[in-house]
Design an enzyme around this catalytic site. Structure first.
Site, PDB file in Angstrom:
ATOM      1  N   ILE C  15       2.623   3.231  -6.491  1.00 36.70           N
ATOM      2  CA  ILE C  15       3.941   2.899  -7.037  1.00 36.70           C
ATOM      3  C   ILE C  15       4.781   2.211  -5.964  1.00 36.70           C
ATOM      4  CG2 ILE C  15       6.032   3.774  -8.135  1.00 36.70           C
ATOM      5  CD1 ILE C  15       4.512   6.239  -8.931  1.00 36.70           C
ATOM      6  N   HIS C  16       5.178   0.985  -6.200  1.00 33.60           N
ATOM      7  CA  HIS C  16       6.143   0.347  -5.297  1.00 33.60           C
ATOM      8  C   HIS C  16       7.005  -0.600  -6.122  1.00 33.60           C
ATOM      9  CE1 HIS C  16       3.672  -3.426  -4.810  1.00 33.60           C
ATOM     10  NE2 HIS C  16       2.783  -2.588  -5.259  1.00 33.60           N
ATOM     11  N   GLY C  17       7.752  -1.466  -5.453  1.00 38.27           N
ATOM     12  CA  GLY C  17       8.740  -2.291  -6.146  1.00 38.27           C
ATOM     13  C   GLY C  17       8.191  -3.117  -7.296  1.00 38.27           C
TER      14      GLY C  17
END
Lengths: 264, 252, 159
Positions: C15-17
């Site tokens: 999960i990231h931007g």
């Protein structure tokens, strides 16, 4: 316990914070921020591993792939400094734990920076700054200057707080910082800022035509209606995937046609 | 000529802030408008032009490995072109700004494309880093990292030079020869630009399902301003919005 | 009612931007599933994943072997799901353990020495290619696409 290894000093941490501003200088499509991270963590490597052979190993492990948000990188730098220090004190020159934590944190902390800073804080503060310029009667010098100053000042508090404070916080808290971050709940901050933007947006959409005297058939209300109509139309354009730049060119074309048709 | 060169140097240095060094936001159009405005002797118009451009590309951001067009370069070039047209050649602000912006958008797109190219080029820095590291230690790494600033500076310096040299000449020629209707149309766009910008912001918040708050603010502020057009209402609304953020933050 | 698997993605930063801003909002995701053995047994990583989950979304973190059965759990019932894996081998293993997969999105696979960089954010080695060929054999459509606004690129020409 290897007592010959010194603890990291505040000076080292300050050096990391200063270097963290250059974390994207060598950004490349292969290992992304790896050069920047290794550059920023250098003071730690230098302080903990004076022996060239072990220093080389440390350089090598910090040249691996790294990519996160440039601001939240500071927290990771602080945590890694702590873990490297612990490893050095234990006489472990692999520092597997430091690398594992570094890799685990880069994605989620990128989300923190992207969601809070890029997606919300910057637009929200820019909107405040621009509103001051648009509505603060823009021929008055100080009122105009207030716009950029407000934007840059407020943003810098949030930016430098994380950039510089993050290194120290990460170092002092170690891996425990993760729990603190979760309680801090960056996603909720983003949501609240989005609410702020919604209210501000509603305000400027009606204030801009009214305060600039937009009138149609001498009616101020119709001026506001025209504004709302334009915003809606352009929004539909954006939703269709047309970029703001092309919409701008489209507006120029339409306006010139309208001028030739004698509508304005 | 000298002025063009040092403005280009300054523009290219400031442009590094956008993605390479610092991210202090000094390259954002709103701020850069003030800086170039001060250098060219017209701060209010510089800031106003910067503010309008800031508004249009308010949501542009480099997420992860995604590299968007560089609208800070567009902003810088537009401000300089506009102020030159207005203060040195006496053209009107509105049409000049729209013309300058129309000419400068390709500069930002070009800068973004070259940005991608330089990031591919930087792969060589990464590849040489390990040998530099083993030869010169941490100093070698520092050089490999900071060397990335060279191509980034050069690309924006050349773009500024190209747009401020032949660009200014072209803008003056165009402004002097445009038919009255076209000038009128460009002037009209100047007043409509905020509408475009507002729709961009609407797109940001529409995804968060807070648009009813926007509608409520639109009607209540509109009504108040129709009754009594005082700017204090805007300050009050901003304060209320600030309080709402606090309340939202407190809520579970 | 069963849940819908809207996107299955390989992204080694999980999960990231790009996921939290780009994909979740564009395809209206309601629940995230992170299928990763290392994350599932690491309390720090779980905490990080929860921090990075956008508000209003649920999150389930499970070992790779359970990826197939996760869609039947109560907490994801009727939700639009985005499932994240960190490597091609994990996806293969999940499919062999009963995950039904039609399409696979590749977001980020980091470069390390010995891998071949094929697009801006994706680098693969022979093992990855092997896994992708296997998945293609299961009639899975595999596309490289970093963000929703990018053009998807088919994996086939690279393996």
């Amino acid at each position: 316990m290897n007592t010959s290894v010194s603890r990291l000093t505040n000076r080292t941490l300050t050096a990391i914070a200063w270097r963290s501003f250059f974390i994207q200088a060598g950004w490349n499509f292969q290992r992304m921020q790896n050069l920047g991270f290794c550059f920023a963590i250098s003071p730690v490597i230098k302080a903990l591993f004076p022996e060239p052979r072990i220093q080389q190993k440390a350089i090598k492990r910090h040249l691996e792939f790294f990519n996160t948000h440039p601001y939240s990188a500071s927290i990771i730098l602080g945590v890694v400094a702590k873990l490297e220090e612990q490893a050095a004190q234990a006489g472990d020159d692999e520092a597997r734990e430091a690398i594992r934590v570094k890799i685990g944190m880069m994605g989620p902390l990128a989300a923190l920076g992207d969601v809070v800073y890029w997606a919300m804080l910057r637009p929200a503060l820019a909107l405040i700054g621009v509103s001051i310029v648009l509505f603060g009667s823009w021929n008055q010098f100080w009122l105009v200057i207030l716009g950029p100053i407000c934007f840059l000042g407020l943003y810098s508090i949030a930016h430098l707080g994380l950039r510089i404070g993050g290194v120290f916080l990460g170092y002092n808290q170690g891996v425990g910082i993760v729990k603190k971050l979760r309680r801090f709940n960056p996603q909720k901050i983003a949501r609240c800022l989005s609410l702020f933007m919604a209210v501000m947006l509603g305000m400027v959409i009606s204030a801009y035509p009214l305060l600039n005297g937009w009138r149609i058939f001498d009616s101020r209300i119709l001026g506001v209606v025209l504004m709302g109509f334009l915003v809606g139309l352009l929004y539909l354009g954006l939703r269709q995937g047309i970029s703001a730049a092309w919409l701008f060119y489209g507006l120029v074309g339409l306006a010139i046609l309208a001028a030739y048709a004698g509508l304005v | 000529m000298d002025q063009i060169v040092w403005l280009s140097v300054l523009g290219a240095v400031l442009a590094l802030d956008y993605a390479m060094v610092g991210q202090f936001m000094v390259a954002q159009p709103l701020v850069i408008g003030g800086i170039f405005g001060a250098l060219l002797g017209d701060v209010p118009n510089g800031v106003l032009v910067g503010a309008l451009i800031q508004l249009i590309w308010i949501s542009i951001m480099p997420v992860g490995a995604y590299v968007p067009p560089d609208y800070t370069v567009t902003g810088g070039v537009t401000v300089i072109l506009t102020l030159t047209l207005v203060s040195q050649y006496g053209f009107q602000l509105g049409p000049s700004m729209v013309l300058a912006l129309g000419m400068s958008i390709p500069a930002g797109v070009l800068s973004g494309k070259l940005d991608i190219a330089t990031r591919h080029f930087n792969v060589r820095l990464d590849q040489s880093a390990e040998s530099l590291g083993s030869k010169y230690g941490l100093t070698g790494i520092a050089w490999a990292n900071l060397a990335g600033l060279g191509p980034a500076f050069l690309r924006n310096f050349l773009i500024y030079l190209l747009w401020l040299g032949p660009g200014v000449w072209l803008a003056v020629k165009l402004s002097g020869s445009l038919p009255a209707q076209v000038v009128k149309g460009l002037g009209l766009v100047f007043w409509i630009i905020p509408a475009l910008a507002f729709s961009v912001i609407l797109e940001i918040i529409a995804k968060d399902r807070v648009h009813w708050w926007m509608v409520a603010a639109f009607f209540s502020v509109g009504l108040l301003l129709l009754i009594w057009p005082g700017k204090i209402i805007l300050a009050l609304t901003t304060a209320i919005a600030g309080v709402m953020v606090m309340a939202c933050w407190r809520r579970k | 009612m069963t849940s819908q698997l809207r996107l299955v993605r390989i992204d080694d930063r999980l999960i990231h931007g790009q996921v939290a801003i780009g994909w979740v909002k564009t395809i209206k995701i309601q629940h995230l599933v992170v299928a990763d053995d290392a994350v599932a047994k690491d309390s720090m990583q779980i905490c990080l994943m929860e921090m990075a989950t956008p508000p209003g979304l649920g999150i389930t973190i499970c070992p790779v072997a359970e990826a197939g059965s996760v869609c039947n759990r109560e907490e994801v019932d009727g939700k639009r799901i985005l499932m994240l894996f960190s490597s091609s081998g994990d996806v293969c293993r999940a499919v062999e353990n009963g995950l039904f997969l039609k399409e696979l999105n590749i977001g980020g696979m980091r470069y390390s020495p010995g891998k071949k960089q094929i697009t801006k954010a994706v680098a693969i080695d022979e093992h990855d290619a092997e896994h992708f060929r296997k998945l293609l054999g299961y009639k899975v459509k595999i596309q490289i696409q970093m963000l929703p606004m990018d053009e998807p690129v088919d994996i086939q020409k690279y393996i």
